[in-house]
Design an enzyme around this catalytic site. Structure first.
Site, short mmCIF file in Angstrom:
data_model
loop_
_atom_site.label_atom_id
_atom_site.label_comp_id
_atom_site.label_asym_id
_atom_site.label_seq_id
_atom_site.Cartn_x
_atom_site.Cartn_y
_atom_site.Cartn_z
N LYS A 25 -4.77 4.90 19.07
CA LYS A 25 -4.80 5.79 17.90
C LYS A 25 -6.24 6.25 17.62
O LYS A 25 -6.47 7.40 17.23
CB LYS A 25 -4.23 5.07 16.68
N ARG B 35 -0.33 7.96 -0.02
CA ARG B 35 0.30 9.08 0.68
C ARG B 35 1.14 8.63 1.87
O ARG B 35 2.27 9.02 2.04
CB ARG B 35 -0.80 10.00 1.22
N MET B 36 0.51 7.82 2.74
CA MET B 36 1.19 7.44 3.96
C MET B 36 2.27 6.39 3.70
O MET B 36 3.43 6.55 4.08
CB MET B 36 0.17 6.89 4.98
N GLY B 37 1.88 5.30 3.05
CA GLY B 37 2.80 4.19 2.86
C GLY B 37 4.08 4.59 2.13
O GLY B 37 5.20 4.23 2.54
N GLU C 235 -8.52 14.46 18.25
CA GLU C 235 -8.18 15.33 17.12
C GLU C 235 -9.43 16.01 16.56
O GLU C 235 -9.43 17.22 16.30
CB GLU C 235 -7.52 14.46 16.04
N GLY D 254 0.86 -1.19 0.00
CA GLY D 254 0.00 0.00 0.00
C GLY D 254 0.88 1.23 0.00
O GLY D 254 1.43 1.60 1.03
N ASN E 146 -7.48 10.11 17.45
CA ASN E 146 -8.22 10.77 16.38
C ASN E 146 -9.53 11.37 16.89
O ASN E 146 -9.95 12.43 16.43
CB ASN E 146 -8.49 9.80 15.23
#
Lengths: 334, 334, 334, 334
Positions: D185, D10-12, D192, D7, D189
């Site tokens: 996490k 963006r993040m991976g 957040e 994957g 969030n």
């Protein structure tokens, strides 16, 4: 009994009609002469100006104002300057109760009684009667008792006063000194906003009960619907609101009206969902804040109305800008 | 018609009584033999065990469970294992509607119909009737129509079905397939929480309307009450709730009960303010969250109940610790 | 530059210290002479009375008030009556911004400038500097620039002004005319309440993550914990808040302080959870309500503080009374 | 150390880049071959299929999944079927923590370790590092320590472990057994959402601070703005958010980003205000509801996002229908 009514909109005109039916003598004025003419046909005495109105009243006079909150103090002062010791001005509109406290003190040296009357009942009041929450000096309130009794739902029903709650079972109540009537009515409307919102949110959840029948996109921006098998109901809202009217815990007059509205228009296609608020919901919240009373339900109900009119949009822009800034998230197209 | 009732608590026992009055044949069981004995005196047939109960029923059997949500699925499965093709199990309790969907699918291969019935009406149902929200297979629901009609408020009142809402005006409604009854009842209770909270917050604000009569401390920790002159009302809550019952927009059955409770105990000294919640309010919120429906009023109402039981305390400790850390603020003593 | 400081509590005293360090000439007064004496030892000039303070200042004088909001207007008026054309009064406290608008208009005919300064930074400001939000006439604000620059975090760091945001990167900002400083600070604190509450609620949820390890009662009053297997975590709050400080999206100064507080007292046993609120959170909400801006998060944060002090109790009593009335539910003992 | 990344969104992709910089050996796969090719150019080893990826890894293998939550369990199971005793699968995405508990139990008999890693840091993680919240078996977590240490913000900074909070000061933390990482996490969030909403609401209030400069209609549908003189500020949002960054109590990384975004686009014209939510905010609320923890701020923040996407519209229609029914109110045109 003689009473003057100033302001012949939805509320004022129907109140005159109810009073006429009960045999009272109503002298009426409105800036719109057609509104005056209409009630004259139904038996009221018309006036062509405030001065004309006052000239047609016998002392001690009683002038009931049924006007938008924004102009009521100004009009009240105009009348006060033309009235005499012993006369009374009644504000039956949705004014902030501060006004009653202030105007009452202002008019006291003139010997003019100021009475604030919170009036609930809407367009149905003509037939059902109006629930009246009254503030002001005891003697003046008692003098006007025949008017209050006739406007209230108990009129003609021969309901006894209650040793503990007095006239309340007949639908009107002297709640206390100047401002008490509008204060109690203010909180009434604050509660109304909350009750209405509870039904509205619940019906919105019922409407979404078939969410599992449609596909939700699979991407990093969208929470997957974990258990679509639990959301496959097509709920018949007119039937459900109707059944709730009979024996359920949430039966209410607002539910009666809602069931009827849904029967007429099951998808409420006549409405766009932009909801007005006319002051009392705001003031209730401010009273809660000033006195340190938690009111999250009433606050949420009020804010939902603001949001329904687009007032949260800039906040949404801020959130989208933040999401873009930290995560590169782009707003999804509509 | 014959019906078995399992679980003779507040709700179950009164439902049996209402059914007996309407001429039904009720076979009853409860783990507490005294509860069985009491109803036998009133005309029910008693059973000493689930097996005994089943043996006393004619086919097709109908076993109505009126039990705590936590144990209903287990008991339902125990009965299912002893019932036959064509029999029905009815869950009239406050179960999560998922159970109905799951149990219904589980029992279908056995030919056993599972019917979920949301039952509203509380301790008043015996007299007023119960509002019934029913889910399950159409044929089974129709077979049990005499039972539903008798439990519902319309019993004996000769109310016609409505072309659009069917049996709803008589106080019961087949809402859809398995789970639909408990789903609609769940949302009903979610709304109930919101409506109740609206009244409760409003009355709390009325109670604080005399805040201007007491002194508030002047220090950097305390917001001064800016306008004490606007908070000098001693509101008579029993009278105000009574007057609202007559012609106001917020008239409701819950208000009727509240006015009566306040008349009995004007300061509600019998209560400490720790409020239970029994599941449906939570599930309603979870359904809203899963389907993406805003429900801030229902959420606030639920969270107020949690808070009333002290569940916000650690959050408060965090806030006080932060205030101390950035501002040197010490918690004020109680 | 010379400045007078009136009010030598936590905030005022540290601001004097910071100004002294930057070489300013501070004349100080407090009703508590010990507070004056302490700062005299550190280099300030002491005054024994407001008149004495004024006599020790050179024209044009600048008197900074750092006092509880409840008494600030009164003290400001006392000083105004003794000051002259060209002098300035600065209110650096947590006053409602209306006061600045009103006092500014009141003092203008005297030629006295009124400047409102929202001051954030708490007990850390001495070392970190204070974030200053300033309202008032431009010329007066500019005359006092050396004071603002020294109090602000940028002092001595040689940070350039920004073409778009001016002095903001140095930690102080002229936000607009009279009241603008306190308005912006008010909203700052409103946001602060919301941010604090977000952390507090989240930590409370983490703390409850082991709920599945304890038994919940099985009765009709209590929702069963459906999936205890998902709530068996013993979360180490000091470690979690520490890790969030490093690279997470929710890193903040408030989180820094929270992590430190939890390291010192992992269960926050020094606190009882009764949280004060000192005005700005309330005023922010009132501004939102008056201007029709939805603010449910800020409202919820404020109401949680009210509730933490027991102010929701009567609402809870109403709910319990209703539950008893319709369902026969008794309040569960604590 | 060798690690596989599946994957490369963006993040991976950025996580691979950060790992490559720290000298790790990264084998990468994505359904989009271009994403693989891009990283191969930067030094990663590319794989053309899951099987190819596995064939390129040395035992014990470690496969990190960085995928949308909706497909993660399926892909994890596919990998598990091809991996061996002693291998590890890491889910670094935004999955519901239940999955980790379930998958962990499912893979345990195969000897495959499942590790759940909550990963915060967004598009900035490449440079700043990622805050990592880790759940799973201790031995497996320790084996992967070099990977976690390199991804975390502390990489290369020689920060000592803390006796009380362990690796937390370096930006990663083993939070507990399976699911603990994603649980922590998730709550991160949730917080957040609340923090973001607090800023967004506050900025919306600042934006409305000039409401007194425009006229509000005077009619019975609209609450008059009582004190327009208090709402005449044109607040410079870029400057205000900038000044708050320096020494104020609400300084935070989110504020840094917001100030920058407002500097680029002061009226946020690039955004429409429709805000996505990607799961954790919802799950946080559900955890709060299940465990009985009040979370009105987090709930309000979530519901504001739902509303921003039009999901409250039907509730608004219900309110307008009710208002029409009791008061004859017509919806005001847009």
């Amino acid at each position: 009994m003689q009473i003057a009514m100033v302001g012949l909109g939805r509320m004022g005109a129907n109140m005159v009609r109810r009073l006429l039916k009960q045999g009272h003598d109503c002298v009426v004025f409105d800036v719109n002469a057609d509104n005056v003419a209409a009630l004259v046909k139904e038996g009221a005495k018309g006036a062509s100006s405030p001065a004309d109105l006052i000239s047609k009243l016998e002392k001690p006079r009683a002038v009931w104002l049924m006007l938008p909150a924004a102009i009521t103090p100004k009009i009240a002062r105009e009348f006060a300057s033309q009235l005499d010791n012993g006369d009374a001005i009644i504000d039956g509109g949705n004014s902030l109760y501060h006004e009653a406290i202030n105007l009452s003190a202002e008019f006291a040296p003139l010997g003019i009684d100021f009475i604030d009357v919170g009036t609930s009942g809407g367009v149905w009041g003509l037939e059902r009667g109006y629930s009246l929450m009254i503030g002001g000096p005891k003697a003046a309130v008692q003098r006007l008792d025949p008017i209050f009794a006739s406007l209230a739902p108990g009129a003609g029903q021969n309901i006894a006063e209650d040793p503990e709650t007095g006239t309340a079972p007949r639908g009107y109540l002297h709640c206390g000194p100047a401002g008490a009537g509008h204060f109690v009515k203010m909180v009434h409307n604050g509660i109304e906003y909350g009750v209405m919102a509870a039904y509205a949110e619940g019906l919105n959840i019922l409407k979404a009960a078939n969410a599992g029948n449609s596909e939700r996109e699979v991407d990093a921006e969208t929470a997957p619907l974990a258990n679509p098998q639990y959301y496959r109901f097509d709920v018949d809202l007119p039937a459900v609101t109707e059944v709730w009217r009979h024996g359920s815990v949430i039966g209410s007059w607002l539910l009666d009206l809602t069931a009827e509205a849904l029967k007429q228009d099951p998808h409420l296609e006549h409405y766009d969902g932009r909801v007005s608020d006319s002051g009392e919901g705001r003031w209730t919240l401010q009273a809660a804040v000033e006195t340190g009373v938690p009111a999250p339900v009433l606050a949420s109900a009020l804010f939902e109305r603001f949001s329904s009119r687009g007032e949260a949009q800039f906040a949404g822009k801020v959130l989208s800008a933040m999401r873009h800034a930290f995560g590169g998230h782009l707003e999804k197209a509509k």
